[in-house]
Scaffold this motif. Structure first.
Motif, PDB file in Angstrom:
ATOM      1  N   UNK A 301       0.826  -1.210   0.000  1.00 19.07           N
ATOM      2  CA  UNK A 301       0.000   0.000   0.000  1.00 19.07           C
ATOM      3  C   UNK A 301       0.860   1.259   0.000  1.00 19.07           C
ATOM      4  N   UNK A 302       1.978   1.185   0.754  1.00 19.33           N
ATOM      5  CA  UNK A 302       2.883   2.342   0.769  1.00 19.33           C
ATOM      6  C   UNK A 302       3.475   2.597  -0.615  1.00 19.33           C
ATOM      7  N   UNK A 303       3.851   1.458  -1.296  1.00 14.90           N
ATOM      8  CA  UNK A 303       4.363   1.628  -2.664  1.00 14.90           C
ATOM      9  C   UNK A 303       3.296   2.202  -3.579  1.00 14.90           C
ATOM     10  N   UNK A 304       2.074   1.742  -3.373  1.00 12.80           N
ATOM     11  CA  UNK A 304       0.980   2.284  -4.184  1.00 12.80           C
ATOM     12  C   UNK A 304       0.773   3.767  -3.895  1.00 12.80           C
ATOM     13  N   UNK A 305       0.881   4.129  -2.620  1.00  7.25           N
ATOM     14  CA  UNK A 305       0.764   5.547  -2.272  1.00  7.25           C
ATOM     15  C   UNK A 305       1.904   6.345  -2.888  1.00  7.25           C
ATOM     16  N   UNK A 306       3.125   5.733  -2.897  1.00  4.83           N
ATOM     17  CA  UNK A 306       4.246   6.425  -3.550  1.00  4.83           C
ATOM     18  C   UNK A 306       3.974   6.610  -5.034  1.00  4.83           C
ATOM     19  N   UNK A 307       3.367   5.576  -5.648  1.00  6.85           N
ATOM     20  CA  UNK A 307       3.006   5.704  -7.070  1.00  6.85           C
ATOM     21  C   UNK A 307       1.970   6.800  -7.274  1.00  6.85           C
ATOM     22  N   UNK A 308       1.022   6.852  -6.326  1.00  4.54           N
ATOM     23  CA  UNK A 308       0.004   7.920  -6.409  1.00  4.54           C
ATOM     24  C   UNK A 308       0.653   9.287  -6.270  1.00  4.54           C
ATOM     25  N   UNK A 309       1.615   9.382  -5.324  1.00  4.10           N
ATOM     26  CA  UNK A 309       2.322  10.667  -5.160  1.00  4.10           C
ATOM     27  C   UNK A 309       3.065  11.032  -6.437  1.00  4.10           C
ATOM     28  N   UNK A 311       2.186  10.093  -9.466  1.00  5.94           N
ATOM     29  CA  UNK A 311       1.167  10.544 -10.428  1.00  5.94           C
ATOM     30  C   UNK A 311       0.737  11.973 -10.132  1.00  5.94           C
ATOM     31  N   UNK A 312       0.640  12.305  -8.832  1.00  5.62           N
ATOM     32  CA  UNK A 312       0.280  13.679  -8.462  1.00  5.62           C
ATOM     33  C   UNK A 312       1.359  14.656  -8.919  1.00  5.62           C
ATOM     34  N   UNK A 313       2.642  14.228  -8.755  1.00  7.31           N
ATOM     35  CA  UNK A 313       3.733  15.098  -9.217  1.00  7.31           C
ATOM     36  C   UNK A 313       3.676  15.290 -10.729  1.00  7.31           C
ATOM     37  N   UNK A 314       3.401  14.172 -11.454  1.00  5.56           N
ATOM     38  CA  UNK A 314       3.259  14.286 -12.918  1.00  5.56           C
ATOM     39  C   UNK A 314       2.105  15.203 -13.276  1.00  5.56           C
ATOM     40  N   UNK A 315       1.004  15.064 -12.513  1.00  3.42           N
ATOM     41  CA  UNK A 315      -0.142  15.937 -12.760  1.00  3.42           C
ATOM     42  C   UNK A 315       0.201  17.390 -12.488  1.00  3.42           C
ATOM     43  N   UNK A 320       1.560  22.699 -14.547  1.00  2.41           N
ATOM     44  CA  UNK A 320       2.459  23.821 -14.810  1.00  2.41           C
ATOM     45  C   UNK A 320       2.606  24.048 -16.315  1.00  2.41           C
ATOM     46  N   UNK A 321       2.662  22.933 -17.072  1.00  3.81           N
ATOM     47  CA  UNK A 321       2.738  23.075 -18.538  1.00  3.81           C
ATOM     48  C   UNK A 321       1.507  23.774 -19.077  1.00  3.81           C
ATOM     49  N   UNK A 322       0.344  23.390 -18.537  1.00  5.37           N
ATOM     50  CA  UNK A 322      -0.899  24.049 -18.979  1.00  5.37           C
ATOM     51  C   UNK A 322      -0.897  25.519 -18.608  1.00  5.37           C
ATOM     52  N   UNK A 323      -0.387  25.824 -17.407  1.00  6.43           N
ATOM     53  CA  UNK A 323      -0.319  27.236 -17.004  1.00  6.43           C
ATOM     54  C   UNK A 323       0.613  28.015 -17.915  1.00  6.43           C
ATOM     55  N   UNK A 324       1.756  27.363 -18.291  1.00  6.90           N
ATOM     56  CA  UNK A 324       2.679  28.030 -19.215  1.00  6.90           C
ATOM     57  C   UNK A 324       2.004  28.271 -20.563  1.00  6.90           C
ATOM     58  N   UNK A 325       1.266  27.231 -21.033  1.00 10.48           N
ATOM     59  CA  UNK A 325       0.544  27.417 -22.305  1.00 10.48           C
ATOM     60  C   UNK A 325      -0.503  28.512 -22.181  1.00 10.48           C
ATOM     61  N   UNK A 326      -1.155  28.575 -20.995  1.00 11.27           N
ATOM     62  CA  UNK A 326      -2.140  29.636 -20.783  1.00 11.27           C
ATOM     63  C   UNK A 326      -1.478  31.010 -20.799  1.00 11.27           C
TER      64      UNK A 326
END
Length: 504
Positions: A301-309, A311-315, A320-326
Protein backbone atom coordinates in the motif's frame (compact mmCIF):
# COMPACT_ATOMS: atom_id res chain seq x y z
CA UNK A 1 -11.48 -17.81 19.11
CA UNK A 2 -13.21 -16.78 15.88
CA UNK A 3 -16.23 -18.89 16.71
CA UNK A 4 -16.44 -17.31 20.13
CA UNK A 5 -16.14 -13.81 18.64
CA UNK A 6 -19.00 -14.53 16.25
CA UNK A 7 -21.24 -16.13 18.83
CA UNK A 8 -24.94 -15.12 18.77
CA UNK A 9 -24.51 -13.04 21.90
CA UNK A 10 -21.67 -11.01 20.32
CA UNK A 11 -23.43 -10.80 16.97
CA UNK A 12 -26.50 -9.30 18.60
CA UNK A 13 -24.43 -6.42 19.96
CA UNK A 14 -22.74 -3.70 17.92
CA UNK A 15 -19.17 -4.46 16.91
CA UNK A 16 -16.73 -2.45 19.11
CA UNK A 17 -14.00 -2.81 16.44
CA UNK A 18 -16.12 -1.37 13.66
CA UNK A 19 -16.39 2.09 12.11
CA UNK A 20 -19.65 3.36 10.68
CA UNK A 21 -20.95 6.27 8.59
CA UNK A 22 -24.43 7.75 8.90
CA UNK A 23 -25.94 10.41 6.63
CA UNK A 24 -29.15 12.41 6.37
CA UNK A 25 -30.50 15.27 4.27
CA UNK A 26 -30.27 18.77 5.68
CA UNK A 27 -32.21 21.99 4.88
CA UNK A 28 -30.59 25.41 4.77
CA UNK A 29 -31.46 26.31 8.38
CA UNK A 30 -30.39 22.93 9.70
CA UNK A 31 -27.16 23.14 7.71
CA UNK A 32 -26.40 26.48 9.35
CA UNK A 33 -26.94 24.91 12.79
CA UNK A 34 -24.71 21.97 11.86
CA UNK A 35 -22.02 24.41 10.69
CA UNK A 36 -22.22 26.13 14.11
CA UNK A 37 -21.73 22.74 15.78
CA UNK A 38 -18.90 21.63 13.46
CA UNK A 39 -16.92 24.86 13.81
CA UNK A 40 -17.71 25.34 17.52
CA UNK A 41 -19.44 28.66 16.96
CA UNK A 42 -21.88 30.08 19.48
CA UNK A 43 -22.75 28.14 22.64
CA UNK A 44 -20.42 25.19 23.33
CA UNK A 45 -22.27 21.98 24.42
CA UNK A 46 -21.62 20.69 27.94
CA UNK A 47 -20.15 17.38 26.72
CA UNK A 48 -17.34 19.21 24.88
CA UNK A 49 -13.94 19.44 26.60
CA UNK A 50 -13.12 23.09 25.89
CA UNK A 51 -9.45 22.51 26.73
CA UNK A 52 -9.19 20.40 23.55
CA UNK A 53 -10.91 22.80 21.15
CA UNK A 54 -7.61 23.54 19.45
CA UNK A 55 -7.13 19.83 18.71
CA UNK A 56 -10.05 19.88 16.25
CA UNK A 57 -9.02 19.87 12.58
CA UNK A 58 -10.84 21.52 9.67
CA UNK A 59 -9.83 19.47 6.61
CA UNK A 60 -12.27 21.01 4.09
CA UNK A 61 -13.76 24.42 4.89
CA UNK A 62 -17.45 24.93 4.08
CA UNK A 63 -18.16 27.54 1.42
CA UNK A 64 -21.21 29.87 1.85
CA UNK A 65 -24.37 27.79 1.93
CA UNK A 66 -26.12 30.28 -0.36
CA UNK A 67 -23.62 29.38 -3.05
CA UNK A 68 -24.34 25.67 -2.53
CA UNK A 69 -28.09 26.34 -2.78
CA UNK A 70 -27.61 28.41 -5.96
CA UNK A 71 -25.52 25.61 -7.48
CA UNK A 72 -28.27 23.08 -6.63
CA UNK A 73 -30.83 25.30 -8.37
CA UNK A 74 -28.60 25.59 -11.44
CA UNK A 75 -28.15 21.78 -11.60
CA UNK A 76 -31.94 21.27 -11.32
CA UNK A 77 -32.47 23.75 -14.15
CA UNK A 78 -29.92 21.96 -16.34
CA UNK A 79 -31.70 18.67 -15.60
CA UNK A 80 -34.91 20.17 -17.05
CA UNK A 81 -36.77 20.72 -13.78
CA UNK A 82 -39.54 23.25 -14.46
CA UNK A 83 -40.76 23.78 -10.90
CA UNK A 84 -38.94 26.20 -8.66
CA UNK A 85 -36.91 24.62 -5.83
CA UNK A 86 -38.80 24.65 -2.52
CA UNK A 87 -37.60 26.84 0.30
CA UNK A 88 -37.27 23.79 2.59
CA UNK A 89 -35.46 21.67 -0.01
CA UNK A 90 -32.31 19.88 1.09
CA UNK A 91 -29.13 21.91 0.53
CA UNK A 92 -26.53 19.43 1.77
CA UNK A 93 -26.31 15.81 2.88
CA UNK A 94 -24.62 15.84 6.29
CA UNK A 95 -22.91 12.81 7.78
CA UNK A 96 -20.79 11.61 10.68
CA UNK A 97 -17.99 9.00 10.76
CA UNK A 98 -17.82 7.21 14.14
CA UNK A 99 -15.84 4.35 15.69
CA UNK A 100 -16.50 1.61 18.17
CA UNK A 101 -14.63 1.65 21.48
CA UNK A 102 -11.79 -0.63 20.36
CA UNK A 103 -11.74 0.73 16.81
CA UNK A 104 -11.33 4.27 18.19
CA UNK A 105 -8.33 3.18 20.30
CA UNK A 106 -6.66 1.57 17.28
CA UNK A 107 -7.43 4.55 15.04
CA UNK A 108 -6.01 7.00 17.59
CA UNK A 109 -2.67 5.17 17.37
CA UNK A 110 -2.30 6.49 13.82
CA UNK A 111 -0.53 9.78 13.20
CA UNK A 112 -2.77 12.84 12.71
CA UNK A 113 -1.62 13.05 9.07
CA UNK A 114 -2.70 9.45 8.39
CA UNK A 115 -6.00 10.03 10.19
CA UNK A 116 -6.65 13.07 8.00
CA UNK A 117 -5.86 11.07 4.85
CA UNK A 118 -8.28 8.35 5.95
CA UNK A 119 -11.12 10.83 6.58
CA UNK A 120 -10.48 12.65 3.28
CA UNK A 121 -10.36 9.38 1.34
CA UNK A 122 -13.66 8.17 2.85
CA UNK A 123 -15.47 11.51 2.28
CA UNK A 124 -14.30 11.73 -1.33
CA UNK A 125 -15.19 8.09 -1.96
CA UNK A 126 -18.74 8.78 -0.72
CA UNK A 127 -18.93 11.88 -2.95
CA UNK A 128 -17.76 9.83 -5.94
CA UNK A 129 -20.28 7.08 -5.14
CA UNK A 130 -23.19 9.55 -5.23
CA UNK A 131 -21.73 11.69 -8.09
CA UNK A 132 -21.55 14.86 -6.01
CA UNK A 133 -18.85 16.89 -4.23
CA UNK A 134 -17.59 17.27 -0.63
CA UNK A 135 -18.52 20.63 0.86
CA UNK A 136 -16.93 20.34 4.34
CA UNK A 137 -14.96 17.93 6.56
CA UNK A 138 -14.18 18.57 10.26
CA UNK A 139 -12.48 16.21 12.75
CA UNK A 140 -13.57 16.50 16.41
CA UNK A 141 -11.17 15.47 19.17
CA UNK A 142 -12.76 17.46 22.01
CA UNK A 143 -15.50 14.92 22.75
CA UNK A 144 -15.53 11.38 24.18
CA UNK A 145 -14.11 9.67 21.07
CA UNK A 146 -12.69 10.82 17.77
CA UNK A 147 -15.22 11.30 14.96
CA UNK A 148 -15.62 13.42 11.83
CA UNK A 149 -18.51 15.49 10.47
CA UNK A 150 -18.84 16.04 6.71
CA UNK A 151 -21.29 17.58 4.26
CA UNK A 152 -22.01 16.59 0.64
CA UNK A 153 -23.87 18.70 -1.92
CA UNK A 154 -27.50 17.48 -1.85
CA UNK A 155 -27.73 17.14 -5.68
CA UNK A 156 -25.59 15.01 -7.97
CA UNK A 157 -23.90 16.29 -11.13
CA UNK A 158 -27.01 15.42 -13.19
CA UNK A 159 -29.30 17.59 -11.03
CA UNK A 160 -31.06 14.74 -9.15
CA UNK A 161 -31.42 14.86 -5.33
CA UNK A 162 -29.27 12.39 -3.38
CA UNK A 163 -32.28 11.37 -1.31
CA UNK A 164 -33.59 9.50 -4.40
CA UNK A 165 -30.46 7.30 -4.47
CA UNK A 166 -30.11 6.49 -0.74
CA UNK A 167 -32.15 3.35 -0.07
CA UNK A 168 -31.57 0.40 2.27
CA UNK A 169 -29.09 -1.29 -0.07
CA UNK A 170 -27.26 2.03 -0.50
CA UNK A 171 -27.06 2.40 3.30
CA UNK A 172 -25.47 -1.07 3.57
CA UNK A 173 -23.06 -0.22 0.75
CA UNK A 174 -22.05 2.93 2.66
CA UNK A 175 -20.94 0.76 5.60
CA UNK A 176 -19.11 -1.57 3.20
CA UNK A 177 -17.35 1.42 1.65
CA UNK A 178 -16.48 2.77 5.13
CA UNK A 179 -14.83 -0.51 6.12
CA UNK A 180 -13.10 -0.93 2.72
CA UNK A 181 -11.51 2.55 2.93
CA UNK A 182 -10.59 2.74 6.62
CA UNK A 183 -9.11 -0.77 6.83
CA UNK A 184 -6.39 0.38 4.40
CA UNK A 185 -5.23 2.86 7.03
CA UNK A 186 -6.09 0.91 10.20
CA UNK A 187 -6.08 -2.87 9.49
CA UNK A 188 -7.73 -3.81 12.81
CA UNK A 189 -10.98 -2.04 11.94
CA UNK A 190 -13.77 -4.50 11.13
CA UNK A 191 -17.06 -4.35 9.28
CA UNK A 192 -19.95 -3.58 11.61
CA UNK A 193 -22.62 -6.22 12.26
CA UNK A 194 -25.46 -5.93 9.79
CA UNK A 195 -28.82 -4.94 11.20
CA UNK A 196 -30.58 -8.05 9.88
CA UNK A 197 -27.85 -10.30 11.32
CA UNK A 198 -28.15 -8.61 14.71
CA UNK A 199 -31.93 -9.00 14.69
CA UNK A 200 -31.56 -12.66 13.72
CA UNK A 201 -29.11 -13.14 16.64
CA UNK A 202 -31.73 -11.87 19.10
CA UNK A 203 -31.03 -8.14 19.34
CA UNK A 204 -33.89 -5.77 20.09
CA UNK A 205 -34.92 -3.58 17.15
CA UNK A 206 -34.32 -0.44 19.24
CA UNK A 207 -30.70 -1.53 19.77
CA UNK A 208 -30.12 -1.67 16.01
CA UNK A 209 -31.24 1.92 15.42
CA UNK A 210 -28.59 4.48 14.63
CA UNK A 211 -27.73 6.49 17.72
CA UNK A 212 -27.42 10.22 17.42
CA UNK A 213 -24.27 12.06 18.44
CA UNK A 214 -25.95 13.12 21.67
CA UNK A 215 -26.84 9.49 22.44
CA UNK A 216 -23.29 8.45 21.66
CA UNK A 217 -22.01 10.97 24.18
CA UNK A 218 -24.29 9.41 26.76
CA UNK A 219 -23.63 5.74 25.91
CA UNK A 220 -19.96 5.64 24.96
CA UNK A 221 -18.59 6.58 28.43
CA UNK A 222 -20.67 3.81 29.96
CA UNK A 223 -19.53 1.31 27.32
CA UNK A 224 -15.90 2.35 27.81
CA UNK A 225 -16.26 1.86 31.57
CA UNK A 226 -17.77 -1.60 31.03
CA UNK A 227 -14.92 -2.60 28.72
CA UNK A 228 -12.35 -1.23 31.13
CA UNK A 229 -14.00 -3.16 33.98
CA UNK A 230 -13.82 -6.35 31.92
CA UNK A 231 -10.15 -5.69 31.17
CA UNK A 232 -9.48 -5.02 34.86
CA UNK A 233 -11.18 -8.31 35.79
CA UNK A 234 -9.05 -10.15 33.26
CA UNK A 235 -5.93 -8.52 34.65
CA UNK A 236 -6.91 -9.63 38.20
CA UNK A 237 -7.53 -13.17 36.96
CA UNK A 238 -4.19 -13.15 35.18
CA UNK A 239 -2.43 -11.94 38.33
CA UNK A 240 -4.13 -14.61 40.43
CA UNK A 241 -3.19 -17.28 37.88
CA UNK A 242 0.46 -16.20 37.87
CA UNK A 243 0.47 -16.18 41.70
CA UNK A 244 -1.01 -19.66 41.71
CA UNK A 245 1.71 -20.85 39.31
CA UNK A 246 4.41 -19.35 41.51
CA UNK A 247 2.88 -20.96 44.56
CA UNK A 248 2.79 -24.32 42.80
CA UNK A 249 6.44 -24.01 41.90
CA UNK A 250 7.26 -23.24 45.51
CA UNK A 251 5.34 -26.29 46.64
CA UNK A 252 7.18 -28.46 44.13
CA UNK A 253 10.48 -27.21 45.54
CA UNK A 254 9.37 -28.27 49.07
CA UNK A 255 8.41 -31.79 48.03
CA UNK A 256 10.40 -34.56 49.67
CA UNK A 257 11.66 -37.72 48.20
CA UNK A 258 8.58 -39.47 49.53
CA UNK A 259 6.48 -37.39 47.17
CA UNK A 260 8.47 -38.48 44.10
CA UNK A 261 5.50 -40.18 42.61
CA UNK A 262 3.52 -36.98 42.88
CA UNK A 263 6.46 -35.04 41.52
CA UNK A 264 6.61 -37.43 38.55
CA UNK A 265 2.93 -36.77 37.99
CA UNK A 266 3.57 -33.08 38.20
CA UNK A 267 6.49 -33.50 35.78
CA UNK A 268 4.15 -35.25 33.42
CA UNK A 269 1.73 -32.41 33.85
CA UNK A 270 4.58 -29.96 33.22
CA UNK A 271 5.47 -31.87 30.07
CA UNK A 272 1.89 -31.54 28.98
CA UNK A 273 1.97 -27.85 29.79
CA UNK A 274 5.18 -27.48 27.78
CA UNK A 275 3.53 -29.26 24.88
CA UNK A 276 0.70 -26.81 25.13
CA UNK A 277 3.26 -24.02 25.33
CA UNK A 278 4.88 -25.28 22.16
CA UNK A 279 1.48 -25.38 20.56
CA UNK A 280 0.92 -21.85 21.69
CA UNK A 281 4.34 -20.90 20.29
CA UNK A 282 3.36 -22.46 16.98
CA UNK A 283 0.14 -20.55 16.99
CA UNK A 284 2.09 -17.45 17.92
CA UNK A 285 4.38 -18.14 14.93
CA UNK A 286 1.28 -18.32 12.74
CA UNK A 287 0.14 -15.01 14.15
CA UNK A 288 3.55 -13.49 13.44
CA UNK A 289 3.41 -14.90 9.90
CA UNK A 290 0.04 -13.25 9.46
CA UNK A 291 1.48 -10.03 10.87
CA UNK A 292 4.39 -10.30 8.40
CA UNK A 293 1.88 -10.86 5.61
CA UNK A 294 -0.06 -7.81 6.80
CA UNK A 295 3.18 -5.83 6.92
CA UNK A 296 3.92 -6.81 3.31
CA UNK A 297 0.44 -5.69 2.41
CA UNK A 298 1.01 -2.37 4.12
CA UNK A 299 4.35 -2.08 2.29
CA UNK A 300 2.50 -2.70 -0.95
CA UNK A 301 0.00 0.00 0.00
CA UNK A 302 2.88 2.34 0.77
CA UNK A 303 4.36 1.63 -2.66
CA UNK A 304 0.98 2.28 -4.18
CA UNK A 305 0.76 5.55 -2.27
CA UNK A 306 4.25 6.43 -3.55
CA UNK A 307 3.01 5.70 -7.07
CA UNK A 308 0.00 7.92 -6.41
CA UNK A 309 2.32 10.67 -5.16
CA UNK A 310 4.35 10.27 -8.37
CA UNK A 311 1.17 10.54 -10.43
CA UNK A 312 0.28 13.68 -8.46
CA UNK A 313 3.73 15.10 -9.22
CA UNK A 314 3.26 14.29 -12.92
CA UNK A 315 -0.14 15.94 -12.76
CA UNK A 316 1.41 18.99 -11.13
CA UNK A 317 4.01 19.15 -13.92
CA UNK A 318 1.26 18.87 -16.51
CA UNK A 319 -0.61 21.58 -14.65
CA UNK A 320 2.46 23.82 -14.81
CA UNK A 321 2.74 23.08 -18.54
CA UNK A 322 -0.90 24.05 -18.98
CA UNK A 323 -0.32 27.24 -17.00
CA UNK A 324 2.68 28.03 -19.22
CA UNK A 325 0.54 27.42 -22.30
CA UNK A 326 -2.14 29.64 -20.78
CA UNK A 327 0.45 32.38 -20.20
CA UNK A 328 1.60 32.06 -23.81
CA UNK A 329 -2.02 32.26 -24.92
CA UNK A 330 -2.48 35.41 -22.83
CA UNK A 331 0.63 36.92 -24.42
CA UNK A 332 -0.66 35.98 -27.85
CA UNK A 333 -4.01 37.58 -27.03
CA UNK A 334 -2.16 40.71 -25.90
CA UNK A 335 -0.21 40.73 -29.18
CA UNK A 336 -3.46 40.34 -31.13
CA UNK A 337 -4.99 43.12 -29.06
CA UNK A 338 -1.99 45.35 -29.82
CA UNK A 339 -2.29 44.49 -33.52
CA UNK A 340 -5.98 45.33 -33.42
CA UNK A 341 -5.16 48.64 -31.73
CA UNK A 342 -2.58 49.38 -34.40
CA UNK A 343 -5.06 48.40 -37.12
CA UNK A 344 -7.64 50.67 -35.52
CA UNK A 345 -5.14 53.52 -35.58
CA UNK A 346 -4.43 52.82 -39.27
CA UNK A 347 -8.16 52.67 -39.98
CA UNK A 348 -8.71 56.02 -38.26
CA UNK A 349 -5.74 57.47 -40.18
CA UNK A 350 -7.08 56.28 -43.52
CA UNK A 351 -10.57 57.45 -42.64
CA UNK A 352 -9.04 60.88 -42.01
CA UNK A 353 -7.20 60.56 -45.35
CA UNK A 354 -10.47 59.64 -47.08
CA UNK A 355 -12.20 62.61 -45.47
CA UNK A 356 -9.34 64.87 -46.57
CA UNK A 357 -9.55 63.47 -50.10
CA UNK A 358 -13.33 63.96 -50.22
CA UNK A 359 -12.90 67.51 -48.95
CA UNK A 360 -10.24 68.12 -51.65
CA UNK A 361 -12.56 66.71 -54.35
CA UNK A 362 -15.37 68.95 -53.09
CA UNK A 363 -13.08 71.99 -53.32
CA UNK A 364 -11.95 70.91 -56.80
CA UNK A 365 -15.61 70.67 -57.80
CA UNK A 366 -16.36 74.10 -56.27
CA UNK A 367 -13.24 75.58 -57.85
CA UNK A 368 -11.74 76.66 -54.53
CA UNK A 369 -8.79 74.24 -54.88
CA UNK A 370 -6.40 75.75 -57.41
CA UNK A 371 -2.70 76.22 -58.14
CA UNK A 372 -1.13 79.61 -57.41
CA UNK A 373 0.27 80.81 -60.76
CA UNK A 374 3.03 82.75 -59.03
CA UNK A 375 4.40 79.99 -56.77
CA UNK A 376 2.91 76.82 -58.31
CA UNK A 377 1.61 75.74 -54.87
CA UNK A 378 -1.87 74.39 -54.20
CA UNK A 379 -4.28 76.82 -52.56
CA UNK A 380 -7.49 75.57 -50.92
CA UNK A 381 -10.19 76.98 -48.71
CA UNK A 382 -9.63 74.67 -45.67
CA UNK A 383 -6.43 72.62 -45.34
CA UNK A 384 -6.94 71.51 -41.71
CA UNK A 385 -7.89 67.88 -42.58
CA UNK A 386 -4.90 67.59 -44.90
CA UNK A 387 -2.48 69.02 -42.33
CA UNK A 388 -3.77 66.55 -39.68
CA UNK A 389 -2.58 63.56 -41.72
CA UNK A 390 0.82 61.91 -41.22
CA UNK A 391 3.50 63.39 -43.44
CA UNK A 392 3.94 60.25 -45.58
CA UNK A 393 0.20 60.02 -46.27
CA UNK A 394 -0.12 63.75 -46.82
CA UNK A 395 2.72 63.73 -49.41
CA UNK A 396 1.08 60.73 -51.10
CA UNK A 397 -2.26 62.60 -51.42
CA UNK A 398 -0.73 65.83 -52.75
CA UNK A 399 0.38 64.16 -56.02
CA UNK A 400 -3.12 63.09 -57.18
CA UNK A 401 -4.55 66.39 -55.90
CA UNK A 402 -2.11 68.31 -58.10
CA UNK A 403 -3.12 66.07 -61.00
CA UNK A 404 -6.81 66.77 -60.35
CA UNK A 405 -6.17 70.53 -60.16
CA UNK A 406 -4.13 70.50 -63.40
CA UNK A 407 -6.79 68.44 -65.19
CA UNK A 408 -9.44 70.87 -63.89
CA UNK A 409 -7.38 73.82 -65.09
CA UNK A 410 -6.91 72.31 -68.56
CA UNK A 411 -10.60 71.49 -68.79
CA UNK A 412 -11.50 75.09 -67.85
CA UNK A 413 -9.00 76.47 -70.33
CA UNK A 414 -10.36 74.21 -73.07
CA UNK A 415 -13.89 75.26 -72.19
CA UNK A 416 -12.97 78.92 -72.42
CA UNK A 417 -11.26 78.29 -75.81
CA UNK A 418 -14.37 76.53 -77.12
CA UNK A 419 -16.57 79.39 -75.89
CA UNK A 420 -14.32 81.88 -77.66
CA UNK A 421 -14.42 79.89 -80.90
CA UNK A 422 -18.21 79.56 -80.64
CA UNK A 423 -18.57 83.31 -80.23
CA UNK A 424 -16.18 83.96 -83.19
CA UNK A 425 -18.12 81.47 -85.37
CA UNK A 426 -21.45 83.07 -84.48
CA UNK A 427 -19.94 86.50 -85.23
CA UNK A 428 -18.70 85.29 -88.64
CA UNK A 429 -22.09 83.73 -89.40
CA UNK A 430 -23.74 87.08 -88.59
CA UNK A 431 -21.19 88.77 -90.90
CA UNK A 432 -22.11 86.31 -93.70
CA UNK A 433 -25.74 87.29 -93.16
CA UNK A 434 -24.80 90.96 -93.53
CA UNK A 435 -22.93 90.15 -96.79
CA UNK A 436 -25.95 88.29 -98.18
CA UNK A 437 -28.19 91.22 -97.21
CA UNK A 438 -25.77 93.68 -98.83
CA UNK A 439 -25.69 91.63 -102.06
CA UNK A 440 -29.47 91.52 -102.11
CA UNK A 441 -29.73 95.27 -101.57
CA UNK A 442 -26.98 96.08 -104.05
CA UNK A 443 -24.52 97.42 -101.53
CA UNK A 444 -22.11 94.66 -102.51
CA UNK A 445 -21.18 92.90 -105.75
CA UNK A 446 -19.19 89.92 -106.96
CA UNK A 447 -16.15 90.65 -109.08
CA UNK A 448 -13.51 88.17 -110.28
CA UNK A 449 -14.69 85.51 -107.83
CA UNK A 450 -14.60 87.82 -104.81
CA UNK A 451 -17.23 89.76 -102.95
CA UNK A 452 -16.65 93.47 -103.08
CA UNK A 453 -18.27 95.38 -100.27
CA UNK A 454 -17.55 98.87 -99.05
CA UNK A 455 -17.81 98.02 -95.35
CA UNK A 456 -16.82 94.36 -95.40
CA UNK A 457 -16.92 92.95 -91.81
CA UNK A 458 -13.47 92.64 -90.32
CA UNK A 459 -14.14 89.03 -89.24
CA UNK A 460 -14.40 87.97 -92.90
CA UNK A 461 -11.32 89.78 -94.18
CA UNK A 462 -8.78 87.33 -92.77
CA UNK A 463 -10.11 83.82 -92.37
CA UNK A 464 -7.69 81.30 -90.84
CA UNK A 465 -7.17 77.57 -91.20
CA UNK A 466 -9.54 76.48 -88.45
CA UNK A 467 -12.48 74.22 -89.24
CA UNK A 468 -14.87 77.10 -88.54
CA UNK A 469 -13.02 79.45 -90.92
CA UNK A 470 -12.97 76.81 -93.64
CA UNK A 471 -16.72 76.37 -93.22
CA UNK A 472 -17.31 80.16 -93.48
CA UNK A 473 -15.03 80.26 -96.54
CA UNK A 474 -17.05 77.47 -98.16
CA UNK A 475 -20.26 79.45 -97.55
CA UNK A 476 -18.72 82.56 -99.12
CA UNK A 477 -17.60 80.48 -102.12
CA UNK A 478 -21.16 79.20 -102.57
CA UNK A 479 -22.44 82.77 -102.45
CA UNK A 480 -19.90 83.80 -105.12
CA UNK A 481 -20.87 80.90 -107.41
CA UNK A 482 -24.54 81.68 -106.90
CA UNK A 483 -23.92 85.33 -107.79
CA UNK A 484 -22.04 84.37 -110.92
CA UNK A 485 -24.92 82.20 -112.08
CA UNK A 486 -27.43 84.99 -111.55
CA UNK A 487 -29.19 87.12 -109.07
CA UNK A 488 -32.13 84.74 -109.13
CA UNK A 489 -29.97 82.22 -107.57
CA UNK A 490 -29.97 84.26 -104.38
CA UNK A 491 -33.79 84.31 -104.27
CA UNK A 492 -35.34 81.97 -101.78
CA UNK A 493 -36.68 78.75 -103.28
CA UNK A 494 -40.37 78.28 -103.51
CA UNK A 495 -42.14 75.10 -102.61
CA UNK A 496 -43.58 74.51 -106.07
CA UNK A 497 -40.11 74.69 -107.54
CA UNK A 498 -39.07 71.62 -105.59
CA UNK A 499 -40.27 68.23 -106.62
CA UNK A 500 -39.67 64.94 -105.02
CA UNK A 501 -40.97 62.49 -102.44
CA UNK A 502 -42.81 64.22 -99.63
CA UNK A 503 -43.44 67.46 -101.57
CA UNK A 504 -46.78 68.61 -102.92
Amino acid sequence: MKDLANSPADLARSNPRAASTHIQTCTLSKAKSQRMHDCRLGRIPAYVDQTKLRDNRVLIRLRPLTQVRAENARLREQAGRQRKMKSNAAVVMMGVITFGVLAARDFMKLSPKRQNRAFRKLARSLAKKFATKVESLVVHLDETTIHAHFMLRAYDHSGHPLSDNIKRDATASIQDLTHRVLVRFCPKIERGHRKLDRLAAGANYVETLHRSVRALHQDLPREIEEREAELAALEVAKTELLASIDEGRKKLDRLSEEQRTERIALASHKTEMEARARDLDARDADVRAQEDKQQKREDGLDRREASIDKDKADLARERRTQLLAADQLVKREEAVKAARTEAEKIRITYQAALAAMEDALAEISDGTLRRDPATGKLVMRDASLLRALPEELRVGLLCPMRGFVDIRSRVNQRSRELDRRDRAFEEKLAAVGEVITALAEGRAEISDGDIVMEDMPASLKALGETAEDRMIQAILDLIVRAGEVGVGALQPARDYEIDGPGMG
